[in-house]
Design an enzyme around this catalytic site. Structure first.
Site, mmCIF file in Angstrom:
data_model
loop_
_atom_site.group_PDB
_atom_site.id
_atom_site.type_symbol
_atom_site.label_atom_id
_atom_site.label_comp_id
_atom_site.label_asym_id
_atom_site.label_seq_id
_atom_site.Cartn_x
_atom_site.Cartn_y
_atom_site.Cartn_z
ATOM 1 N N HIS A 1 0.837 -1.211 0.000
ATOM 2 C CA HIS A 1 0.000 0.000 0.000
ATOM 3 C C HIS A 1 0.867 1.255 0.000
ATOM 4 C CE1 HIS A 1 -3.688 2.291 1.358
ATOM 5 N NE2 HIS A 1 -2.732 3.121 1.721
ATOM 6 N N GLU A 2 1.838 1.302 0.918
ATOM 7 C CA GLU A 2 2.684 2.495 1.026
ATOM 8 C C GLU A 2 3.623 2.635 -0.174
ATOM 9 O OE1 GLU A 2 2.301 4.898 3.066
ATOM 10 O OE2 GLU A 2 0.738 3.882 4.195
#
Length: 211
Positions: A23-24
């Site tokens: 996600h990051e």
């Protein structure tokens, strides 16, 4: 069979770390694509989880929510993005913000396919893989739906800022310093779960129909 706390943590550990890390990294990659090299220069566009783990948000809080049986909740160290360095800051902010939830949707699809594979795997493999796949689906649906809530600094809040007219966007962005406090209050009062559960059911149903 009811899992022990240690077994639950073992089942959830890899899916949680994988979901948050990708996600990051997705935010950083898309920011780089649109002209902001901040995350790249900080070494944050990587799948090395050690670069993204926040001791409280990635480890302690998810473990507590798993043990207490509530809605899984947590976060990683946010990837640094300087929206002013994007080629078209207001417009490109939408794509940078949407990259994280989009990556969670892709990972949810991956875990659905893993769950389908588990049905044909040998018994020794099928049970642990199916448990981990179910955890991976749940975690990624939670992260996707949670981050799409229109509350700064969540991704949905940034998407809303990108879409709103300038004057409204500036006013709405002022909520950001209080966003996580609001989120924690919603979590511990049970309101967050009531918001997320029906949305997760809808997305989970769509995934089932697609695959």
């Amino acid at each position: 069979m009811e899992l022990t706390i240690i077994q639950k943590i073992a089942v959830y550990a890899l899916p949680v770390i994988f979901a948050i890390t990708v996600h990051e990294a997705a935010h950083g990659y898309v920011a780089k694509y649109f002209g902001d090299m901040t995350a790249f220069n900080a070494g944050r566009i990587t799948l090395n989880p050690l670069k993204h783990i926040d001791p409280f948000g990635t480890v302690l809080l998810p473990a507590l929510t798993i043990m207490l049986g509530g809605i899984l909740f947590g976060w990683a160290k946010p990837v640094p993005v300087d929206f002013g360095r994007l080629r078209n800051p207001k417009k490109d902010m939408l794509w940078v913000a949407a990259a994280g939830p989009a990556s969670n949707f892709v990972m949810a699809v991956f875990w659905v396919l893993a769950l389908k594979y588990a049905a044909f795997a040998p018994d020794a493999v099928a049970y642990p893989v199916s448990l981990m796949a179910e955890a991976g689906i749940k975690i990624n649906l939670v992260l996707m739906v949670l981050n799409l809530l229109p509350l700064p600094p969540l991704d949905g809040g940034r998407i809303a800022v990108s879409l709103l007219p300038y004057r409204l966007a500036r006013s709405f962005a002022r909520i950001e310093p209080y966003g996580f406090v609001i989120l924690i209050v919603l979590l511990f009062t049970g309101v967050l779960g009531k918001i997320l559960q029906p949305l997760m059911s809808i997305v989970g149903g769509l995934l089932s129909n697609l695959l």
